[in-house]
Design an enzyme around this catalytic site. Structure first.
Site, short mmCIF file in Angstrom:
data_model
loop_
_atom_site.label_atom_id
_atom_site.label_comp_id
_atom_site.label_asym_id
_atom_site.label_seq_id
_atom_site.Cartn_x
_atom_site.Cartn_y
_atom_site.Cartn_z
N HIS A 1 -50.41 11.26 17.58
CA HIS A 1 -51.70 11.12 16.88
C HIS A 1 -51.47 10.82 15.39
CE1 HIS A 1 -55.98 12.58 16.10
NE2 HIS A 1 -55.45 12.72 14.90
N GLU A 2 -50.61 11.61 14.77
CA GLU A 2 -50.40 11.44 13.32
C GLU A 2 -49.69 10.12 13.00
OE1 GLU A 2 -52.00 13.17 11.29
OE2 GLU A 2 -52.55 14.86 12.57
N CYS B 1 -61.12 8.92 17.32
CA CYS B 1 -61.82 8.28 18.44
C CYS B 1 -62.82 9.28 19.01
CB CYS B 1 -60.77 7.92 19.49
SG CYS B 1 -61.45 7.15 20.96
N CYS C 1 -59.01 10.78 24.65
CA CYS C 1 -58.06 9.93 23.91
C CYS C 1 -57.20 10.78 22.98
CB CYS C 1 -58.83 8.89 23.12
SG CYS C 1 -57.78 7.83 22.11
N CYS D 1 -56.76 5.67 24.55
CA CYS D 1 -57.84 5.18 25.43
C CYS D 1 -57.84 3.64 25.42
CB CYS D 1 -59.18 5.74 24.96
SG CYS D 1 -59.82 4.92 23.50
N CYS E 1 -58.48 2.30 21.89
CA CYS E 1 -57.45 2.50 20.85
C CYS E 1 -56.14 1.78 21.17
CB CYS E 1 -57.16 4.00 20.68
SG CYS E 1 -58.53 4.89 19.92
ZN LIG Z 1 -56.26 12.75 13.08
ZN LIG Z 2 -59.41 6.22 21.64
#
Ligand SMILES: [Zn+2]
Ligand SMILES: [Zn+2]
Length: 179
Positions: free
Chosen positions: A133-134, A144, A149, A168, A171
């Site tokens: 994520h980061e 999102c 996601c 997702c 993304c």
């Molecule tokens: Zn974030």
């Molecule tokens: Zn997403």
């Protein structure tokens, strides 16, 4: 000249098996090679902790981007330190949107932190989701609204556990075009 590498820098002592796991995880997800720097001790270089021993993640990110020069595409710092930011009183990680640096804390990812029996599978799954994520933020992805996601924002570990480790259908193409 920037090497197409994501460099991992442990802030303080981090178990090498955890670093091996996340190197593999990053390489599988982004198809970018990883490298590792030796442990870096930040304590004398960043502002002292507040709120019961939490460190300002934004200051650490700023320090990393200004002081650590590596010819890497991205820099991921991993720490056991507990973090806060000017916006959030606690957080699992922070990244520079479209920038070079990301920071992830292991502090609140283990079951033991919540007085539950240790579970390495749950811990590594959380770690994977927070790191990916980061790093995706550094490639320009924003939060999102799809709860499944990996780019859904997590305000607690239940949010992390409930979301998928994947991007997702909205993304994923954005990530592919940005990396
Ligand atoms: Zn974030
Ligand atoms: Zn997403």
């Amino acid at each position: 000249m920037t090497d197409r590498i994501i460099t991992i820098i442990p802030i303080g002592e981090i178990d090498s098996s955890i670093l091996d796991f996340i190197s593999w995880s990053i390489e599988e997800t982004f198809r970018i090679t990883t490298a590792r720097l030796p442990n870096h001790n930040l304590s004398s270089e960043i502002p002292p902790p507040l709120y019961g021993n939490r460190y300002n993640s934004t200051s650490i990110l700023q320090h990393l981007s200004e002081k650590i020069s590596v010819n890497a595409l991205r820099l991921l710092a991993i720490t056991e330190l507990d973090l806060y930011s000017p916006i959030f009183s606690t957080l699992y990680g922070e990244a520079q949107l479209n920038g070079k640096c990301a920071l992830v804390s292991l502090h609140r990812l283990r079951q033991e932190y919540y007085n539950l029996p240790p579970d390495q599978t749950i811990f590594l799954s959380r770690f994977h989701k927070v790191v990916i994520h980061e790093i995706a933020h550094t490639f320009g992805l924003i939060h999102c609204i799809d709860k499944n996601c990996i780019m859904y924002p997590s305000s607690n570990v239940i949010d992390i556990d409930e979301k998928s480790p994947l991007f997702c259908p909205s993304c994923n193409p954005k990530l592919l075009s940005n990396i």
